[in-house]
Design an enzyme around this catalytic site. Structure first.
Site, PDB file in Angstrom:
ATOM      1  CG  LEU A 100      -1.966   1.116   1.295  1.00 60.00           C
ATOM      2  CD1 LEU A 100      -2.939   1.014   0.127  1.00 60.00           C
ATOM      3  CD2 LEU A 100      -2.718   1.043   2.613  1.00 60.00           C
ATOM      4  CG  ASP A 101      -0.565   4.719   0.105  1.00 57.88           C
ATOM      5  OD1 ASP A 101      -1.153   4.834  -0.977  1.00 57.88           O
ATOM      6  OD2 ASP A 101      -1.121   4.877   1.209  1.00 57.88           O
ATOM      7  CD  GLU A 102       5.734   0.422   1.560  1.00 56.14           C
ATOM      8  OE1 GLU A 102       6.493  -0.448   1.096  1.00 56.14           O
ATOM      9  OE2 GLU A 102       5.482   0.526   2.774  1.00 56.14           O
TER      10      GLU A 102
END
Length: 284
Positions: free
Chosen positions: A227-229
């Protein structure tokens, strides 16, 4: 006159640029842009090339076949070849926030984005009127922890029906499923504030305000299961100080989200991004 874009990456080795430019000359192409980059620590070569084909008898499919057989195989290339006249089809995923949606549709209507937008998909009905204002089909697909499998199935059906090439999460407040990510690997673009991981949660701007941060920002990236990486496409910042309120923080943050997401869409649609590992090479 056909205009094409070629993206290449492979192990760095002698003769790549010469081989590619010679190939373009043999098919009567005129190179209008060429750029290259080498990741020295990993010994990987990247190239982006634009050219015009002056021989009208050459088809894109024949060109792809010839390139694979005469160039790509020898250099063990990963590559893509695009017809610049074919606009990629972009689906927008939204929830209730409308600032990114309005900005994207405004730019789209003004001809600033080289895309087609055949569909808007949301887990709520709140933004339906905006889609109708711009005459774009809107589909509400409820998506909760209790109906994820059904919701995912419906999303994929819509994406296939509208022949979508890539997806933009314009403040879509649900986690994308692994199955959808695998179907659109490096083709789902997200936007979020750049406070992560320092200020997670529902009110990051409030937390940042209390901490007295001096810089706020926004990050646009490709979606991965982490997530979000995912690989970062575009970022920007704005400076803030003690004179700014929480509302100022939120306003500046939303402005950054609009700008950064629009840049990322433009870069992807114009085939200026290449993903390698968890990084991007972004050509000017």
């Amino acid at each position: 006159m056909q205009k094409i874009t070629i993206l290449i990456h492979c192990k760095d080795q002698k003769g790549i640029i010469a081989a590619v430019t010679t190939f373009i000359a043999k098919v009567e192409g005129n190179i209008t842009y060429i750029d290259q980059h080498v990741e020295l620590d990993q010994n990987v070569f990247f190239m982006r090339l634009e050219c015009e084909l002056t021989n009208h008898r050459i088809t894109i499919e024949n060109l792809k076949t010839d390139f694979e057989q005469t160039i790509a195989t020898d250099f063990e290339m990963s590559w893509d070849l695009y017809n610049q006249e074919q606009k990629p089809k972009m689906a927008l995923f939204v929830s209730k926030y409308d600032h990114c949606l309005f900005d994207i549709l405004g730019r789209y209507s003004a001809g600033e984005l080289n895309v087609d937008i055949p569909v808007i998909i949301s887990n709520h009905n709140d933004l339906r009127s905006i889609a109708e204002r711009f005459d774009i089909p809107f589909h509400c697909v409820p998506f909760t922890k209790d109906n994820k499998e059904e919701g995912e199935k419906h999303q994929i059906e819509l994406l296939k029906r509208f022949q979508i090439n890539f997806i933009v999460l314009a403040r879509y407040m649900q986690i994308i499923t692994p199955n959808l990510i695998s179907l659109y690997e490096n083709k789902i673009i997200n936007i979020h504030h750049s406070f992560l991981p320092a200020f997670p949660g529902a009110k990051p701007y409030h937390s940042a305000f209390k901490r007295g941060v001096k810089i706020i920002g926004a990050t646009s990236h490709y979606v991965t299961e982490e997530l979000d990486e995912g690989p970062i496409i575009e970022q920007d910042i704005a400076r803030v100080s003690h004179i700014h309120s929480v509302d100022d923080f939120i306003m500046k943050g939303r402005d950054l989200e609009r700008i950064v997401l629009a840049r990322a869409i433009k870069l992807h649609a114009e085939r200026k991004t290449m993903v390698y590992g968890n990084k991007t090479v972004v050509f000017s």
